[in-house]
Scaffold this motif. Structure first.
Motif, PDB file in Angstrom:
ATOM      1  N   SER A 181     -29.091  51.200  -4.019  1.00 11.85           N
ATOM      2  CA  SER A 181     -28.483  52.310  -3.281  1.00 11.85           C
ATOM      3  C   SER A 181     -26.980  52.292  -3.460  1.00 11.85           C
ATOM      4  O   SER A 181     -26.353  51.244  -3.305  1.00 11.85           O
ATOM      5  CB  SER A 181     -28.762  52.179  -1.792  1.00 11.85           C
ATOM      6  N   ALA A 182     -26.424  53.483  -3.721  1.00 12.47           N
ATOM      7  CA  ALA A 182     -24.965  53.562  -3.858  1.00 12.47           C
ATOM      8  C   ALA A 182     -24.324  53.383  -2.491  1.00 12.47           C
ATOM      9  O   ALA A 182     -24.820  53.871  -1.484  1.00 12.47           O
ATOM     10  CB  ALA A 182     -24.583  54.907  -4.442  1.00 12.47           C
ATOM     11  N   LEU A 183     -23.220  52.643  -2.471  1.00 14.43           N
ATOM     12  CA  LEU A 183     -22.477  52.464  -1.214  1.00 14.43           C
ATOM     13  C   LEU A 183     -21.496  53.615  -1.017  1.00 14.43           C
ATOM     14  O   LEU A 183     -21.050  53.877   0.090  1.00 14.43           O
ATOM     15  CB  LEU A 183     -21.700  51.150  -1.248  1.00 14.43           C
ATOM     16  N   GLY A 186     -19.689  57.393  -3.184  1.00 16.30           N
ATOM     17  CA  GLY A 186     -19.667  58.226  -4.376  1.00 16.30           C
ATOM     18  C   GLY A 186     -18.647  59.331  -4.227  1.00 16.30           C
ATOM     19  O   GLY A 186     -18.265  59.693  -3.107  1.00 16.30           O
ATOM     20  N   GLY A 187     -18.187  59.824  -5.354  1.00 18.95           N
ATOM     21  CA  GLY A 187     -17.214  60.911  -5.280  1.00 18.95           C
ATOM     22  C   GLY A 187     -16.893  61.454  -6.643  1.00 18.95           C
ATOM     23  O   GLY A 187     -17.588  61.183  -7.627  1.00 18.95           O
ATOM     24  N   GLY A 188     -15.832  62.230  -6.696  1.00 16.30           N
ATOM     25  CA  GLY A 188     -15.414  62.823  -7.960  1.00 16.30           C
ATOM     26  C   GLY A 188     -14.531  64.024  -7.719  1.00 16.30           C
ATOM     27  O   GLY A 188     -14.150  64.321  -6.585  1.00 16.30           O
ATOM     28  N   ARG A 189     -14.229  64.744  -8.828  1.00 17.55           N
ATOM     29  CA  ARG A 189     -13.385  65.938  -8.724  1.00 17.55           C
ATOM     30  C   ARG A 189     -14.243  67.146  -8.369  1.00 17.55           C
ATOM     31  O   ARG A 189     -15.417  67.219  -8.735  1.00 17.55           O
ATOM     32  CB  ARG A 189     -12.695  66.232 -10.063  1.00 17.55           C
ATOM     33  N   ASP A 220     -23.647  70.030  -6.829  1.00 20.34           N
ATOM     34  CA  ASP A 220     -23.200  70.894  -7.924  1.00 20.34           C
ATOM     35  C   ASP A 220     -21.692  71.099  -8.015  1.00 20.34           C
ATOM     36  O   ASP A 220     -21.198  71.601  -9.012  1.00 20.34           O
ATOM     37  CB  ASP A 220     -23.846  72.281  -7.782  1.00 20.34           C
ATOM     38  N   TYR A 221     -20.930  70.749  -6.964  1.00 19.97           N
ATOM     39  CA  TYR A 221     -19.511  71.138  -6.997  1.00 19.97           C
ATOM     40  C   TYR A 221     -18.626  70.281  -7.910  1.00 19.97           C
ATOM     41  O   TYR A 221     -17.460  70.573  -8.109  1.00 19.97           O
ATOM     42  CB  TYR A 221     -18.901  71.206  -5.591  1.00 19.97           C
ATOM     43  N   TYR A 222     -19.187  69.226  -8.496  1.00 23.45           N
ATOM     44  CA  TYR A 222     -18.319  68.312  -9.258  1.00 23.45           C
ATOM     45  C   TYR A 222     -17.890  68.860 -10.619  1.00 23.45           C
ATOM     46  O   TYR A 222     -18.622  69.598 -11.275  1.00 23.45           O
ATOM     47  CB  TYR A 222     -19.026  66.969  -9.464  1.00 23.45           C
ATOM     48  N   PRO A 244     -24.593  67.999   6.174  1.00 23.10           N
ATOM     49  CA  PRO A 244     -25.173  66.879   5.420  1.00 23.10           C
ATOM     50  C   PRO A 244     -24.094  66.045   4.735  1.00 23.10           C
ATOM     51  O   PRO A 244     -24.363  64.941   4.256  1.00 23.10           O
ATOM     52  CB  PRO A 244     -26.050  67.573   4.385  1.00 23.10           C
ATOM     53  N   GLU A 245     -22.887  66.580   4.645  1.00 22.80           N
ATOM     54  CA  GLU A 245     -21.744  65.877   4.041  1.00 22.80           C
ATOM     55  C   GLU A 245     -20.495  66.620   4.500  1.00 22.80           C
ATOM     56  O   GLU A 245     -20.595  67.681   5.131  1.00 22.80           O
ATOM     57  CB  GLU A 245     -21.856  65.849   2.513  1.00 22.80           C
ATOM     58  N   ALA A 246     -19.315  66.085   4.215  1.00 24.44           N
ATOM     59  CA  ALA A 246     -18.126  66.697   4.815  1.00 24.44           C
ATOM     60  C   ALA A 246     -17.167  67.347   3.818  1.00 24.44           C
ATOM     61  O   ALA A 246     -16.214  68.004   4.230  1.00 24.44           O
ATOM     62  CB  ALA A 246     -17.375  65.661   5.640  1.00 24.44           C
ATOM     63  N   TYR A 252     -12.317  60.249   1.888  1.00 20.83           N
ATOM     64  CA  TYR A 252     -10.907  60.557   1.573  1.00 20.83           C
ATOM     65  C   TYR A 252     -10.911  61.729   0.592  1.00 20.83           C
ATOM     66  O   TYR A 252     -11.636  61.678  -0.403  1.00 20.83           O
ATOM     67  CB  TYR A 252     -10.212  59.352   0.926  1.00 20.83           C
ATOM     68  N   GLU A 253     -10.126  62.751   0.882  1.00 23.00           N
ATOM     69  CA  GLU A 253     -10.085  63.910  -0.015  1.00 23.00           C
ATOM     70  C   GLU A 253      -8.618  64.217  -0.350  1.00 23.00           C
ATOM     71  O   GLU A 253      -7.759  64.208   0.543  1.00 23.00           O
ATOM     72  CB  GLU A 253     -10.704  65.157   0.646  1.00 23.00           C
ATOM     73  N   ILE A 254      -8.350  64.464  -1.649  1.00 20.40           N
ATOM     74  CA  ILE A 254      -7.001  64.873  -2.074  1.00 20.40           C
ATOM     75  C   ILE A 254      -7.123  66.286  -2.624  1.00 20.40           C
ATOM     76  O   ILE A 254      -7.769  66.504  -3.661  1.00 20.40           O
ATOM     77  CB  ILE A 254      -6.440  63.934  -3.167  1.00 20.40           C
TER      78      ILE A 254
HETATM   79  P1  HAM Z   1     -23.032  61.336  -1.475  1.00 21.55           P
HETATM   80  O1  HAM Z   1     -23.187  60.537  -2.708  1.00 21.55           O
HETATM   81  O2  HAM Z   1     -24.092  62.306  -1.138  1.00 21.55           O
HETATM   82  O3  HAM Z   1     -21.638  62.068  -1.603  1.00 21.55           O
HETATM   83  O4  HAM Z   1     -22.848  60.369  -0.227  1.00 21.55           O
HETATM   84  C1  HAM Z   1     -21.859  59.362  -0.228  1.00 21.55           C
HETATM   85  C2  HAM Z   1     -22.432  58.095   0.343  1.00 21.55           C
HETATM   86  O5  HAM Z   1     -23.021  58.337   1.625  1.00 21.55           O
HETATM   87  C3  HAM Z   1     -23.592  57.502  -0.461  1.00 21.55           C
HETATM   88  O6  HAM Z   1     -23.114  56.746  -1.548  1.00 21.55           O
HETATM   89  C4  HAM Z   1     -24.280  56.645   0.573  1.00 21.55           C
HETATM   90  O7  HAM Z   1     -23.634  55.391   0.721  1.00 21.55           O
HETATM   91  C5  HAM Z   1     -24.086  57.442   1.831  1.00 21.55           C
HETATM   92  N1  HAM Z   1     -25.342  58.175   2.106  1.00 21.55           N
HETATM   93  C6  HAM Z   1     -25.758  59.316   1.565  1.00 21.55           C
HETATM   94  N2  HAM Z   1     -26.963  59.672   2.056  1.00 21.55           N
HETATM   95  C7  HAM Z   1     -27.303  58.708   2.927  1.00 21.55           C
HETATM   96  C8  HAM Z   1     -28.431  58.483   3.772  1.00 21.55           C
HETATM   97  N3  HAM Z   1     -29.450  59.335   3.829  1.00 21.55           N
HETATM   98  N4  HAM Z   1     -28.450  57.358   4.543  1.00 21.55           N
HETATM   99  C9  HAM Z   1     -27.414  56.488   4.510  1.00 21.55           C
HETATM  100  N5  HAM Z   1     -26.334  56.643   3.747  1.00 21.55           N
HETATM  101  C10 HAM Z   1     -26.274  57.731   2.962  1.00 21.55           C
HETATM  102  C11 HAM Z   1     -21.117  62.909  -0.662  1.00 21.55           C
HETATM  103  O8  HAM Z   1     -21.563  63.029   0.448  1.00 21.55           O
HETATM  104  C12 HAM Z   1     -19.860  63.590  -1.127  1.00 21.55           C
HETATM  105  N6  HAM Z   1     -19.392  64.453  -0.045  1.00 21.55           N
HETATM  106  C13 HAM Z   1     -18.795  62.573  -1.527  1.00 21.55           C
HETATM  107  C14 HAM Z   1     -17.515  63.208  -1.924  1.00 21.55           C
HETATM  108  C15 HAM Z   1     -16.393  63.267  -1.188  1.00 21.55           C
HETATM  109  N7  HAM Z   1     -17.292  63.821  -3.067  1.00 21.55           N
HETATM  110  C16 HAM Z   1     -16.049  64.280  -3.077  1.00 21.55           C
HETATM  111  N8  HAM Z   1     -15.504  63.959  -1.910  1.00 21.55           N
END
Ligand code: HAM
Length: 479
Positions: free
Chosen positions: A327-329, A331-334, A289-291, A110-112, A159-161
C-alpha cells in the motif's frame, strides 16, 4: 410497632424488586449495542502517541517550507470530484459517498486536491503572491472495500503548491514527503514517473490498448474490463498472470515530447542534488485523471521491511505488515490543467497527500518489531494529593502552575500516595508536589526530589518560583 406490619413490609419490597428486575430484563432485550461502521475506526486516546507526533511533524514542515493551513468543508458538490478526478476513475465510479439534498447531489470529499482547487478559484487566489502554498490535515471518505490499510474514513496530510510551473516545486513536494517519513524515523522509498500532457497520454493509451488487445485471452477478468474502460489502469494490475504482459508493455516515457522529457529530467536532477533517493517506475500512472507530468508515490522501504520481519516472512507478498507492504503511504504529482478545468484562470499546480492511518499502522508495526521509540510527552512535575480537601485545592494549584507555563502530570482519582508516586516515576519527572490535609490547612505543599527522595515543605504562594528555579526553566526573581 405491630408485629403484622413488620412482616408485610419486606414482602412488598421483594415484590417491587422482582418486578423491577423483570422490567430491566425486558429493557435489556431491546437494548442494542452499536458498533463502529464497517471500514471506519475509532482513534482512541492510547493511539494519540502516534497521531500527535505526525501532526507536529506535518505542521513543522509546513511552517519551515512556508505553507499556510487550509480547511475546506467535508461536504462538497459531487460534480466537483466527477470533473476533477474523472468519470472513469475508481474513486468517482465506486467510492464516493453521495447524497441527494434539495440543492442537488453532494458528497463527502474523497480527497482534498479538488476542494483546494475549488477554494483557490472561489477566493480568486491568482491575486495572492504566487505561488500559493497550502497544507491540510483532514479526514477523507471513500466507500471502498475495506481491507488492511484501506479505510472508508481516513486522514490525509497534504501539501499543494499552486501557481508555479517549475521542476523545483515538484522536487520541493517530494522532499517534504520524504522528510515527513524521515523525521518520524520510517524508512520509505519514493517511486516516480512522468505521464506528460493529455495528448501525449492519449497517444500512449491507444498504443497500450493495442498491445494488450492482442493478449486479451491471457488477461485476468479485471484487466479485460480495464482494457475497455481505462487502459492506463492495466499498469496497476497485481495479478501474477498479468505480470509478464505488463513487463513487456510499451512505456509512457517513449511517448513524451522533448519538453515533457526535459521537465522530468530536471525534477530528477533536483532530487539527486537533494540526495532524495528514488526509483523510476515506468508503470506508475496514478488513479486520478487530473495529473500531468510528474507523478510519484511513497512506499514503505522493502529492504527495511525485510529487516524488521526477518527474511523468511518478508517474502510473502504484502503479508509482512498490517499496513500492507504494497500500500502506498502517499502520492501526488502535477495537475497543471485542473484550475482551468474548474473555470479558473490557467494556473499550474502540484501537490502530495500522505495517508495518516496507513502511516500510523506502519509505525505500530515497527514499534512492535524494532522497539521503535516515539517521542513521549514531557512533564515538569507530578502533583499527588491525599484527601478530598487536597483535591479541590490541588486542582486550583495545578491550573495556576499550568498557566505559569509548567507541564504537570497528575491523577486525582488515585487515592494511594504510593500509586501516585509510581505514576510520577513512569513519566520521569524530577519533582513531585504532595498536598495533604495538613498542608491545605497550613497553606503549604511538599516538594519531593524524585531521585533522592528528599522532601521540603514550602509556602504555596512561593511554589511556582521555587519550582521554576529548581527546573532552571525560566529566569525568575524570587518574590
Ligand atoms: P491518493 O493516492 O488517492 O491521492 O491518496 C493519497 C494517500 O492517501 C494514499 O497514498 C494512501 O496513503 C491514503 N489513502 C488513500 N485511500 C485510502 C484509504 N481508503 N484508506 C487509507 N488510506 C488511504 C490523493 O488523494 C491526491 N489528492 C494526492 C494529491 C495531492 N495529488 C496532488 N495533490
Amino acid at each position: 410497632m405491630k408485629k403484622g406490619t413488620e412482616k408485610k413490609k419486606p414482602l412488598k419490597k421483594e415484590k417491587e424488586q422482582k418486578s423491577k428486575k423483570e422490567a430491566t430484563k425486558e429493557a435489556d432485550k431491546t437494548r442494542k449495542t452499536y458498533s463502529v461502521l464497517r471500514g471506519m475506526h475509532d482513534i482512541l486516546p492510547r493511539e494519540e502517541k502516534y497521531w500527535k507526533p505526525l501532526f507536529h511533524i506535518a505542521e513543522n514542515l509546513a511552517e519551515h517550507f512556508q505553507f499556510g493551513r487550509i480547511e475546506t468543508p467535508a461536504l462538497e458538490e459531487a460534480q466537483l470530484f466527477v470533473r476533477s478526478l474523472g468519470k472513469g476513475t475508481d474513486v468517482v465510479e465506486k467510492e464516493m459517498y453521495i447524497f441527494d439534498i434539495s440543492e442537488g447531489k453532494v458528497c463527502l470529499r474523497p480527497e482534498a486536491t479538488a476542494s483546494v482547487a475549488r477554494a483557490f478559484v472561489n477566493a480568486g487566489m491568482w491575486n495572492y503572491p504566487q505561488p500559493v502554498k497550502v497544507w491540510y490535515f483532514e479526514p477523507m471518505f471513500r466507500h471502498d472495500r475495506p481491507q488492511a490499510g484501506r479505510y472508508r474514513q481516513f486522514s490525509q496530510v497534504g501539501y499543494e503548491i499552486i501557481g508555479a510551473l517549475d521542476p523545483a516545486s515538484d522536487a520541493e513536494l517530494i522532499l517534504i514527503s520524504y522528510n515527513f517519513f524521515k523525521d518520524i524515523g520510517l524508512p520509505v522509498e519514493v517511486r516516480i514517473n512522468s505521464i506528460g500532457l493529455p495528448d501525449e497520454r492519449e497517444r500512449y493509451k491507444a498504443e497500450l490498448a493495442n498491445y494488450y488487445r492482442n493478449k486479451k485471452s491471457y488477461l485476468c477478468d479485471d484487466c479485460r474490463k480495464r482494457l475497455l474502460k481505462n487502459p492506463l489502469r492495466l499498469l496497476d494490475c497485481k495479478e501474477n498472470q498479468c505480470q509478464p504482459i505488463k513487463d513487456e508493455a510499451p512505456q509512457i516515457v517513449d511517448w513524451l515530447s522533448d519538453e515533457s522529457k526535459s521537465y522530468f529530467m530536471k525534477v530528477l536532477e533536483y532530487l539527486d542534488e537533494l540526495q532524495v533517493p528514488y526509483v523510476l517506475q515506468p508503470t506508475l500512472v496514478r488513479g486520478l485523471d487530473y495529473y500531468t507530468h510528474t507523478v510519484f508515490e511513497i512506499y514503505p522501504s522493502v529492504e527495511e521491511e525485510k529487516k524488521a520481519d526477518g527474511e523468511s516472512t518478508a517474502s510473502s507478498a504484502g503479508g509482512s505488515s498490517s499496513a500492507g507492504a504494497q500500500s502506498a503511504l502517499g502520492g501526488g504529482g502535477r495537475y497543471d490543467l485542473l484550475i482551468e478545468e474548474l473555470s479558473g484562470k490557467p494556473t499550474p499546480a502540484a501537490g502530495v497527500a500522505i495517508g495518516v492511518d496507513r502511516t500510523v499502522a506502519l509505525l505500530k508495526h515497527y514499534a512492535e518489531k524494532m522497539s521503535f521509540n516515539l517521542p513521549k510527552p514531557q512533564y515538569d512535575i507530578f502533583f499527588a494529593q491525599l484527601g478530598d480537601r487536597a483535591k479541590g485545592c490541588g486542582l486550583k494549584m495545578i491550573d495556576d502552575l499550568r498557566k505559569s507555563g509548567l507541564k504537570i502530570g497528575f491523577n486525582l482519582y488515585k487515592n494511594s500516595l504510593k500509586t501516585q508516586l509510581e505514576l510520577a516515576n513512569d513519566i520521569k519527572v524530577p519533582y513531585a508536589l504532595i498536598l495533604g490535609q495538613k498542608e491545605v490547612q497550613e497553606g503549604t505543599v511538599i516538594i519531593r526530589d524524585m531521585e533522592s527522595g528528599i522532601q521540603e515543605i514550602v509556602d504555596q504562594k512561593k511554589v511556582e518560583n521555587i519550582l521554576k528555579r529548581k527546573l532552571k526553566k525560566f529566569d525568575v526573581q524570587s518574590k
